[in-house]
Design an enzyme around this catalytic site. Structure first.
Site, mmCIF file in Angstrom:
data_model
loop_
_atom_site.group_PDB
_atom_site.id
_atom_site.type_symbol
_atom_site.label_atom_id
_atom_site.label_comp_id
_atom_site.label_asym_id
_atom_site.label_seq_id
_atom_site.Cartn_x
_atom_site.Cartn_y
_atom_site.Cartn_z
ATOM 1 N N CYS A 103 34.116 39.244 39.521
ATOM 2 C CA CYS A 103 33.464 38.598 40.707
ATOM 3 C C CYS A 103 34.586 37.731 41.376
ATOM 4 C CB CYS A 103 32.226 37.955 40.548
ATOM 5 S SG CYS A 103 31.512 37.250 42.147
ATOM 6 N N CYS A 144 33.211 34.420 43.119
ATOM 7 C CA CYS A 144 32.787 33.472 42.066
ATOM 8 C C CYS A 144 34.139 32.743 41.360
ATOM 9 C CB CYS A 144 32.164 34.064 40.855
ATOM 10 S SG CYS A 144 30.226 34.446 41.559
#
Length: 179
Positions: A131, A134
């Protein structure tokens, strides 16, 4: 047990992983709790049963019960957040990014360990889970708390090696290579 056992289980074609696993768990700028929390979080995120069994046993020798719980919490929350935020990032309709997530993540605010440690573990899980949104958020938080790029890189290196070990061992156990 642990790192030594995994190094034995790695096939010859993964000699580099065998060496890297020894290196990232013995030569690190991470302190002991950061290192073994990163190892545990990465093993959970990597989803390899053998790798998790071996590394969890060794990690528990180095972590307090609170730190082990926090590492597991980081892996659990990132399993959710990484899918959610990676999806928002990939969707063409950016209106989704402006919508309230509606997902509980209270443990991030009070993880039971030093916030830097929890952020490093979240970064590691986010690296394994791929991700980018993130990763950027956790790296920004860590840099804002004074963590060096070298320490952040070490956490990412641990995550990448643990993940590669898990993938290699699990695939080798399912279909042993002939070479």
């Amino acid at each position: 047990m642990g790192v030594a056992r995994l190094r034995e289980l790695l096939p010859d074609y993964a000699k580099d992983l065998r060496l890297n696993l020894g290196s990232v768990t013995s030569q690190s700028q991470l302190n002991n709790q950061q290192l073994w929390g990163t190892v545990l979080t990465s093993a959970i995120a990597s989803r390899g049963a053998t790798t998790l069994t071996e590394l969890e046993a060794e990690a528990l020798e180095h972590l307090s019960p609170e730190a082990a719980k926090a590492a597991r919490t980081a892996a659990a929350l990132m399993a959710m957040n990484n899918v959610y935020y990676r999806t928002l990032h990939l969707l063409e309709d950016k209106e989704y990014s402006r919508m309230r997530a509606g997902l509980r993540m209270n443990a991030i605010a009070n993880p039971g360990v030093d916030k830097v440690d929890f952020e490093l573990w979240s970064l590691a899980a986010s690296a394994v889970n791929g991700c980018g949104m993130c990763l950027t958020a956790h790296e920004h938080e860590l840099r804002g708390r004074g963590v060096s790029r070298e320490v952040i890189q070490d956490a990412i290196r641990v995550a990448s090696v643990v993940h590669a070990v898990a993938v290699t061992i699990e695939s080798h156990e399912q279909v042993p290579a002939t070479a």
